[in-house]
Design a protein around this motif. Structure first.
Motif, PDB file in Angstrom:
ATOM      1  N   GLN A  18      -4.189   6.280 -10.189  1.00  0.00           N
ATOM      2  CA  GLN A  18      -5.363   6.935  -9.268  1.00  0.00           C
ATOM      3  C   GLN A  18      -4.787   7.240  -7.813  1.00  0.00           C
ATOM      4  N   ILE A  19      -3.695   6.451  -7.460  1.00  0.00           N
ATOM      5  CA  ILE A  19      -3.367   6.374  -6.073  1.00  0.00           C
ATOM      6  C   ILE A  19      -1.707   7.021  -5.999  1.00  0.00           C
ATOM      7  N   LEU A  20      -1.561   7.879  -5.152  1.00  0.00           N
ATOM      8  CA  LEU A  20      -0.183   8.123  -4.855  1.00  0.00           C
ATOM      9  C   LEU A  20      -0.006   7.753  -3.488  1.00  0.00           C
ATOM     10  N   GLN A  21       0.928   6.779  -3.126  1.00  0.00           N
ATOM     11  CA  GLN A  21       1.234   6.269  -1.821  1.00  0.00           C
ATOM     12  C   GLN A  21       2.585   6.757  -1.391  1.00  0.00           C
ATOM     13  N   ILE A  22       2.516   7.445  -0.380  1.00  0.00           N
ATOM     14  CA  ILE A  22       3.846   8.074  -0.081  1.00  0.00           C
ATOM     15  C   ILE A  22       4.342   7.933   1.409  1.00  0.00           C
TER      16      ILE A  22
ATOM     17  N   MET B 153      -2.363  -3.887  -6.696  1.00  0.00           N
ATOM     18  CA  MET B 153      -2.368  -2.740  -6.236  1.00  0.00           C
ATOM     19  C   MET B 153      -1.351  -1.713  -7.019  1.00  0.00           C
ATOM     20  N   CYS B 154      -0.493  -2.546  -7.558  1.00  0.00           N
ATOM     21  CA  CYS B 154       0.876  -1.798  -8.187  1.00  0.00           C
ATOM     22  C   CYS B 154       0.315  -1.453  -9.556  1.00  0.00           C
ATOM     23  N   ARG B 155      -0.820  -1.753 -10.037  1.00  0.00           N
ATOM     24  CA  ARG B 155      -1.236  -1.346 -11.524  1.00  0.00           C
ATOM     25  C   ARG B 155      -1.785  -0.165 -11.354  1.00  0.00           C
ATOM     26  N   ASP B 156      -2.140   0.421 -10.504  1.00  0.00           N
ATOM     27  CA  ASP B 156      -2.803   2.008 -10.607  1.00  0.00           C
ATOM     28  C   ASP B 156      -2.291   2.932  -9.439  1.00  0.00           C
TER      29      ASP B 156
ATOM     30  N   ASN C  65      12.016   8.954  -4.653  1.00  0.00           N
ATOM     31  CA  ASN C  65      12.044   8.031  -5.805  1.00  0.00           C
ATOM     32  C   ASN C  65      10.691   7.250  -6.015  1.00  0.00           C
ATOM     33  N   ILE C  66      10.562   7.112  -7.219  1.00  0.00           N
ATOM     34  CA  ILE C  66       9.233   6.401  -7.553  1.00  0.00           C
ATOM     35  C   ILE C  66       9.416   5.018  -7.628  1.00  0.00           C
ATOM     36  N   TYR C  67       8.472   4.093  -6.959  1.00  0.00           N
ATOM     37  CA  TYR C  67       8.367   2.685  -7.258  1.00  0.00           C
ATOM     38  C   TYR C  67       7.075   2.232  -7.502  1.00  0.00           C
ATOM     39  N   ASP C  68       6.691   1.072  -8.003  1.00  0.00           N
ATOM     40  CA  ASP C  68       5.438   0.473  -8.192  1.00  0.00           C
ATOM     41  C   ASP C  68       4.564   0.292  -7.063  1.00  0.00           C
ATOM     42  N   CYS C  69       5.249  -0.123  -5.977  1.00  0.00           N
ATOM     43  CA  CYS C  69       4.681  -0.648  -4.750  1.00  0.00           C
ATOM     44  C   CYS C  69       5.704  -0.462  -3.598  1.00  0.00           C
ATOM     45  N   ASP C  70       5.149  -0.332  -2.231  1.00  0.00           N
ATOM     46  CA  ASP C  70       5.857  -0.208  -1.084  1.00  0.00           C
ATOM     47  C   ASP C  70       6.973  -1.419  -0.987  1.00  0.00           C
ATOM     48  N   PHE C  71       6.370  -2.619  -1.360  1.00  0.00           N
ATOM     49  CA  PHE C  71       7.598  -3.553  -0.910  1.00  0.00           C
ATOM     50  C   PHE C  71       8.615  -3.316  -2.273  1.00  0.00           C
TER      51      PHE C  71
ATOM     52  N   GLY D 138       3.562 -13.219  -3.027  1.00  0.00           N
ATOM     53  CA  GLY D 138       2.713 -12.888  -1.886  1.00  0.00           C
ATOM     54  C   GLY D 138       1.239 -12.251  -1.965  1.00  0.00           C
ATOM     55  N   CYS D 139       1.365 -11.310  -3.030  1.00  0.00           N
ATOM     56  CA  CYS D 139       0.200 -10.660  -3.257  1.00  0.00           C
ATOM     57  C   CYS D 139      -0.723 -11.416  -4.245  1.00  0.00           C
ATOM     58  N   THR D 140      -0.455 -12.508  -4.791  1.00  0.00           N
ATOM     59  CA  THR D 140      -0.833 -13.275  -5.837  1.00  0.00           C
ATOM     60  C   THR D 140      -1.584 -14.508  -5.255  1.00  0.00           C
ATOM     61  N   ALA D 141      -1.240 -14.851  -4.110  1.00  0.00           N
ATOM     62  CA  ALA D 141      -1.480 -16.070  -3.491  1.00  0.00           C
ATOM     63  C   ALA D 141      -3.008 -16.247  -3.006  1.00  0.00           C
ATOM     64  N   GLY D 142      -3.801 -17.284  -3.333  1.00  0.00           N
ATOM     65  CA  GLY D 142      -4.880 -17.325  -2.882  1.00  0.00           C
ATOM     66  C   GLY D 142      -5.916 -16.450  -3.295  1.00  0.00           C
ATOM     67  N   CYS D 143      -6.584 -15.336  -2.414  1.00  0.00           N
ATOM     68  CA  CYS D 143      -7.515 -14.458  -2.818  1.00  0.00           C
ATOM     69  C   CYS D 143      -6.901 -13.126  -3.018  1.00  0.00           C
ATOM     70  N   GLY D 144      -5.436 -13.269  -3.121  1.00  0.00           N
ATOM     71  CA  GLY D 144      -4.629 -12.099  -3.135  1.00  0.00           C
ATOM     72  C   GLY D 144      -4.447 -11.060  -2.043  1.00  0.00           C
ATOM     73  N   SER D 145      -3.522 -10.063  -1.900  1.00  0.00           N
ATOM     74  CA  SER D 145      -3.353  -9.268  -1.162  1.00  0.00           C
ATOM     75  C   SER D 145      -2.893  -7.937  -1.578  1.00  0.00           C
ATOM     76  N   SER D 146      -3.303  -6.895  -0.863  1.00  0.00           N
ATOM     77  CA  SER D 146      -2.921  -5.678  -1.025  1.00  0.00           C
ATOM     78  C   SER D 146      -2.842  -4.638   0.012  1.00  0.00           C
ATOM     79  N   CYS D 147      -2.872  -3.327  -0.095  1.00  0.00           N
ATOM     80  CA  CYS D 147      -3.068  -2.386   1.002  1.00  0.00           C
ATOM     81  C   CYS D 147      -4.243  -2.148   1.259  1.00  0.00           C
ATOM     82  N   GLY D 148      -5.302  -2.686   0.249  1.00  0.00           N
ATOM     83  CA  GLY D 148      -6.824  -2.695   0.669  1.00  0.00           C
ATOM     84  C   GLY D 148      -7.327  -4.023   0.807  1.00  0.00           C
TER      85      GLY D 148
END
Length: 335
Positions: free
Chosen positions: A30-34, A262-265, A274-280, A321-331
């Motif tokens: 659903q998301i294209l991050q450039i 966030m990498c899921r969608d 080049n394409i990646y699953d996430c910015d990291f 880092g994205c899955t610790a505690g309450c989690g973290s994402s670009c949102g």
């Protein structure tokens, strides 16, 4: 870490893929991050992109054209998320905004706010308002001293002026003009690590302080964990706390966050196409791959006429880092 007895490499943390109880695959994209490039008017100490005024890497006309075609051909892309560097400084920025809005996509620009005061960029606030661009702005603290230590002298004052400017245009009050802020914790000086504060409570604190002190309003606050990537990783290594920070993040792994990562969608695209699953993963040069192990590019997506070429999401230790505690994402927090 090298084990001198048997010349094997000791794992600092459990491999992230091993930690998961299920296959780690994409959902519907659903998301294209450039990431348009590494040019930026700032050089923040925590920047995982390692952007600065000295960097010159940016989108080319060829890749920009391919991205516009991608936006036009795939209606399932709901959000076009533009980042950098300062995305506004890099080639193709306005072309991508125009194309995305023309095709009824929500556009997010990840802005450092201070760019509005650089020569040639003072039209940006009005331009964003005209195109209903959602602004996600970095303000890692509501205290001037902390912000300036992370982002440079005078950045806090410039950010406040930029936010006041945006408020005057309707950002934060007009439902079509969304203004979100991003909190990043200070980089740790020792092994006394802590997770990001509870997002809702910190959002209330931000809103009260900024309203009372500067008569500012905004929509949402996103709390984002500092992942050990880019300058944050270099800093942790200099302090000799990189390994212990990874272990801290693993110790707070929360399985409930995995469903919402966030990498899921999303697809993350670099300035070379080049394409990646996430910015990291992009910054650590860990490309997305097909079932045959081939790296994926924008050109390949266009050739196959599909966004669904990724067999399995690529993972690394910093995924904790994205899955610790309450989690973290670009949102912000995930839970």
């Amino acid at each position: 870490m090298l084990n001198k007895v048997n010349n094997t490499i000791d794992t600092i943390v459990t491999p992230f893929k091993t930690k998961l109880n299920e296959s780690f695959t994409k959902k519907k994209i659903q998301i294209l991050q450039i990431n348009l490039g590494k040019r930026c008017n700032l050089a923040c100490t925590h920047c995982h992109v390692e952007a600065s005024p000295k960097r010159t890497e940016e989108l080319s006309p060829e890749i920009c054209h391919q991205l516009i075609e991608l936006i036009e051909r795939f209606p399932e892309i709901q959000i076009v998320d533009l980042t950098g560097g300062a995305p506004e400084m890099n080639y193709g920025f306005k072309s991508l905004v125009t194309s995305a809005r023309k095709n009824n996509k929500q556009v997010i620009v990840r802005s450092n706010l201070t760019i509005y005061f650089e020569n040639g960029f003072d039209d940006l606030p009005e331009y964003f308002a005209q195109h209903h661009v959602r602004i996600v702005a970095s303000l890692p603290c509501y205290l001037a001293d902390n912000v300036d230590k992370m982002r440079g002298n005078g950045v806090f004052d410039a950010s406040i002026k930029a936010l006041q400017w945006l408020n005057q245009l309707g950002y934060g009050t007009d439902p079509n003009l969304i203004l979100d802020l991003v909190y990043n914790p200070q980089l740790p000086k020792s092994e006394k690590f802590s997770l990001t504060p509870e997002q809702r409570k910190l959002e209330r604190d931000y809103k009260i302080f900024l309203q009372e002190r500067f008569n500012l309003v905004f929509n949402h606050l996103f709390t984002i964990t500092n992942l050990p990537v880019g300058r944050t990783k270099f800093y942790l290594e200099r302090k000799n706390i990189h390994s212990s920070y990874l272990q801290f993040l693993e110790s707070h792994f929360n399985e409930s966050t995995v469903e919402h990562l966030m990498c899921r969608d999303q697809l993350s695209v670099d300035y070379l196409g080049n394409i990646y699953d996430c910015d990291f993963n992009q910054m650590m040069n860990l490309p997305a791959k097909t079932a045959n192990g081939e790296a994926i590019t924008v050109a390949k997506l266009l050739e196959f006429g599909s966004l669904n070429l990724i067999d399995e999401i690529q993972t690394a230790d910093y995924c904790y880092g994205c899955t610790a505690g309450c989690g973290s994402s670009c949102g912000g927090a995930l839970l």
